[in-house]
Design an enzyme around this catalytic site. Structure first.
Site, PDB file in Angstrom:
ATOM      1  N   ASP A 127       0.841  -1.203   0.000  1.00  0.00           N
ATOM      2  CA  ASP A 127       0.000   0.000   0.000  1.00  0.00           C
ATOM      3  C   ASP A 127       0.878   1.255   0.000  1.00  0.00           C
ATOM      4  OD1 ASP A 127      -2.188   1.936   1.010  1.00  0.00           O
ATOM      5  OD2 ASP A 127      -3.271   0.035   0.941  1.00  0.00           O
ATOM      6  N   PRO A 170       1.418   4.347  17.946  1.00  0.00           N
ATOM      7  CA  PRO A 170       1.362   3.604  19.212  1.00  0.00           C
ATOM      8  C   PRO A 170       0.465   2.364  19.150  1.00  0.00           C
ATOM      9  CG  PRO A 170       0.882   5.942  19.563  1.00  0.00           C
ATOM     10  CD  PRO A 170       1.023   5.747  18.086  1.00  0.00           C
ATOM     11  N   ASP A 171      -0.461   2.335  18.186  1.00  0.00           N
ATOM     12  CA  ASP A 171      -1.350   1.185  18.057  1.00  0.00           C
ATOM     13  C   ASP A 171      -0.792   0.123  17.103  1.00  0.00           C
ATOM     14  OD1 ASP A 171      -3.608   0.559  19.474  1.00  0.00           O
ATOM     15  OD2 ASP A 171      -4.939   1.896  18.364  1.00  0.00           O
ATOM     16  N   ASP A 199      10.325   0.368   0.615  1.00  0.00           N
ATOM     17  CA  ASP A 199       9.595   1.401  -0.127  1.00  0.00           C
ATOM     18  C   ASP A 199      10.006   1.335  -1.591  1.00  0.00           C
ATOM     19  OD1 ASP A 199       8.659   3.677  -1.361  1.00  0.00           O
ATOM     20  OD2 ASP A 199       9.387   5.073   0.161  1.00  0.00           O
ATOM     21  N   ASP A 238      13.911   2.763  -1.228  1.00  0.00           N
ATOM     22  CA  ASP A 238      14.725   2.773  -0.018  1.00  0.00           C
ATOM     23  C   ASP A 238      14.093   1.853   1.030  1.00  0.00           C
ATOM     24  OD1 ASP A 238      12.786   4.214   1.634  1.00  0.00           O
ATOM     25  OD2 ASP A 238      13.336   5.999   0.500  1.00  0.00           O
ATOM     26  N   ASP A 293      12.727   2.422   3.854  1.00  0.00           N
ATOM     27  CA  ASP A 293      11.847   3.071   4.821  1.00  0.00           C
ATOM     28  C   ASP A 293      10.400   3.136   4.329  1.00  0.00           C
ATOM     29  OD1 ASP A 293      10.623   4.522   6.750  1.00  0.00           O
ATOM     30  OD2 ASP A 293      11.818   6.347   6.488  1.00  0.00           O
ATOM     31  N   HIS A 345      -3.468   5.763   3.983  1.00  0.00           N
ATOM     32  CA  HIS A 345      -4.270   4.637   3.482  1.00  0.00           C
ATOM     33  C   HIS A 345      -3.732   3.295   3.958  1.00  0.00           C
ATOM     34  CE1 HIS A 345      -5.990   2.013   0.253  1.00  0.00           C
ATOM     35  NE2 HIS A 345      -7.005   2.827   0.364  1.00  0.00           N
ATOM     36  N   ASN A 352      -4.354  -2.746  23.359  1.00  0.00           N
ATOM     37  CA  ASN A 352      -3.406  -2.199  24.332  1.00  0.00           C
ATOM     38  C   ASN A 352      -3.961  -1.029  25.144  1.00  0.00           C
ATOM     39  OD1 ASN A 352      -3.616  -0.383  22.280  1.00  0.00           O
ATOM     40  ND2 ASN A 352      -1.434  -0.232  21.831  1.00  0.00           N
ATOM     41  N   ASN A 376     -14.224   0.336  -6.128  1.00  0.00           N
ATOM     42  CA  ASN A 376     -15.238   1.259  -5.596  1.00  0.00           C
ATOM     43  C   ASN A 376     -16.027   1.975  -6.674  1.00  0.00           C
ATOM     44  OD1 ASN A 376     -14.269   0.633  -3.102  1.00  0.00           O
ATOM     45  ND2 ASN A 376     -13.271   2.593  -2.731  1.00  0.00           N
ATOM     46  N   TYR A 400      -7.663 -11.295 -11.024  1.00  0.00           N
ATOM     47  CA  TYR A 400      -6.729 -12.303 -11.554  1.00  0.00           C
ATOM     48  C   TYR A 400      -7.174 -13.697 -11.124  1.00  0.00           C
ATOM     49  CZ  TYR A 400      -3.521  -8.702 -13.076  1.00  0.00           C
ATOM     50  OH  TYR A 400      -2.966  -7.632 -13.726  1.00  0.00           O
ATOM     51  N   VAL A 457      -6.055 -15.622  -4.885  1.00  0.00           N
ATOM     52  CA  VAL A 457      -6.659 -14.283  -4.908  1.00  0.00           C
ATOM     53  C   VAL A 457      -8.073 -14.336  -4.330  1.00  0.00           C
ATOM     54  CG1 VAL A 457      -7.449 -12.373  -6.361  1.00  0.00           C
ATOM     55  CG2 VAL A 457      -5.290 -13.542  -6.880  1.00  0.00           C
ATOM     56  N   SER A 473     -11.320  -0.904   0.138  1.00  0.00           N
ATOM     57  CA  SER A 473      -9.999  -0.848   0.782  1.00  0.00           C
ATOM     58  C   SER A 473     -10.089  -1.168   2.265  1.00  0.00           C
ATOM     59  CB  SER A 473      -9.399   0.553   0.659  1.00  0.00           C
ATOM     60  OG  SER A 473      -8.882   0.776  -0.614  1.00  0.00           O
TER      61      SER A 473
END
Ligand code: CA
Length: 427
Positions: free
Chosen positions: A145, A153-154, A187, A192, A194, A201, A214, A292, A307, A312, A360
């Site tokens: 994504d 934190p979650d 990414d 990279d 990160d 999203h 938590n 959508n 596909y 899938v 989504s």
């Protein structure tokens, strides 16, 4: 200005880097799979470029390098602004306060954000399923994504950690998997290590699958899981076929159990189909948003959800009133299951929360429920999982003729292999 070219084996790729012929090699995706830029002025456009390449004896196939986008509903902005107000008031309140708005997990009939009237029990039946399992850190799920806010934190406690890269040297591929500094994922939009989410999203999808239980924020379908952040959609929410292929191949290499895919667009790509087949060959489930545009995927195929690979699972969106969401694509031959996907509260970038609607948001519910199944039983054959998801789904009148067997996913039924009666014929 870009095409994907698959070369026959043993062919030298140099002819794809021929300025005099209007071609330049942009990137090698795999051994025999290339991204090639073409000069429109010289080649006369993409159709003639593809025709020329496809007629060459060296070329197995050439096709467009499509642009994909996050699967985003028309109502997205309205709902976000609506709910940000609610969120501001409840931010940092105990889990019970926000859990109370997660109708997709537990629908009381009166807990839809925005005040819509719901149908009690029209949910994924999470509470009963949690009596059996709440997931396990051994289950790895790739969210393919816009990235994941891995500091949220979650979500932070449920991120996959590549220890060799965490403890290794910056700028070095410490674990030798071909990717530098992939501590929590990769990414492919920016090439990279990160996968931080600059959009929200992907973070929203991750929260529905497995936000920690938590005492803060929301709760995911799974309390325990490991997320691999695989980013190929930019902060504006779009990405290319070639980057999607690299994302799928990376997640396959990491050895995830499930890939969650809330994106789509473009036409059919043979190269992307083959990447999904490589994942299937490793026993990896591939959940995909049905789209959508309120259209019938039987007659207007939506990719990647359409596909025809055994792993899938195409997902439509249901509402808290147990109807098919107005924006949701459907298909009685091509859409496997429906799941909550309307006014879904989850995590967003920078530690935030918001409510979004779309297939989504339905897709990560299915991803999380299947994650519970694999946590309870171990790896299962993808085709068997897909059949079991459909057979154990809860029959919903509004979904008849809209999905293959007219059902909404039910986690308790799936875990216990409880198959509800379907006494009426599928129309
Ligand atoms: Ca690495």
């Amino acid at each position: 200005g870009e095409v994907i070219v698959k070369l026959k084996s043993g062919v030298n790729k140099s002819f794809l880097n021929d300025k005099s012929n209007g071609l330049s090699l942009k990137k090698q995706v795999r051994d025999n799979l290339m991204v090639v830029n073409f000069d429109s002025a010289l080649k006369g456009g993409i159709e003639s470029t593809l025709a020329e390449l496809n007629s060459m004896p060296e070329v197995e196939y050439a096709e467009p390098n499509f642009i994909y986008k996050i699967v985003k509903p028309i109502t997205h902005k309205d709902i976000v602004s609506d709910l940000l107000k609610t969120d501001d008031q409840t931010y940092n309140t105990p889990v019970d306060a926000k859990f109370g708005q997660l109708w997709g997990l537990h629908n009381t009939g009166n807990n839809t954000p925005g005040g819509d009237r719901g149908v009690a029990g029209a949910d994924v039946d999470a509470l009963r399923a949690w009596g059996i399992t709440k997931g396990d850190r051994s289950i790895k799920i790739a969210v393919i994504d816009t990235g994941i806010d891995y500091r949220h934190p979650d979500l932070a406690d449920n991120m996959w950690v590549n220890d060799a890269e965490l403890n290794g040297q910056a700028g070095v591929d410490d674990d030798g998997n071909g990717y530098v500094d992939d501590i929590h994922g990769y990414d492919f939009a920016n090439n990279d290590g990160d996968p931080m989410d600059g959009h929200s999203h992907g973070t929203h999808s991750a929260g529905t699958i497995g936000a920690s239980h938590n005492a803060i924020g929301v709760a995911g379908v799974m309390a325990d899981v490991e997320f691999v952040g695989v980013k190929f959609l930019t902060d504006r929410g779009s990405g290319s076929t070639a980057d999607a292929i690299e994302s799928i191949d990376y997640a396959t290499k990491v050895g995830v159990d499930i890939m969650s895919n809330s994106w789509g667009g473009g036409g059919r790509s043979q190269a992307l189909h083959e990447a999904i087949e490589r994942a299937n060959a490793e026993g990896i489930i591939f959940t995909a948003a049905a789209g959508n545009s309120s259209t019938d995927n039987d007659s207007r195929p939506h990719y990647p959800s359409n596909y025809e690979v055994d792993n899938v699972i195409s997902v439509a969106a249901s509402t808290s009133a147990d109807t098919l969401a107005s924006f949701s694509c459907y298909g009685r031959r091509t859409v496997h299951i429906a799941a909550p996907g309307h006014k879904i509260l989850s995590t967003t970038k920078n530690g935030g929360y918001a409510s979004y609607s779309g297939t989504s948001m339905a897709t990560p519910h299915v991803t999380g429920v299947i994650g519970l199944l694999l946590a309870n039983e171990g790896r299962l054959n993808p085709l068997d999982v897909r059949n079991r998801v459909m057979q154990t789904s809860e029959p919903v009148p509004a979904l008849r003729g809209k999905t293959i067997n007219g059902g909404r996913i039910n986690a308790y039924n799936l875990l216990t292999n409880t198959i509800p009666d379907r006494d009426e014929p599928n129309p």
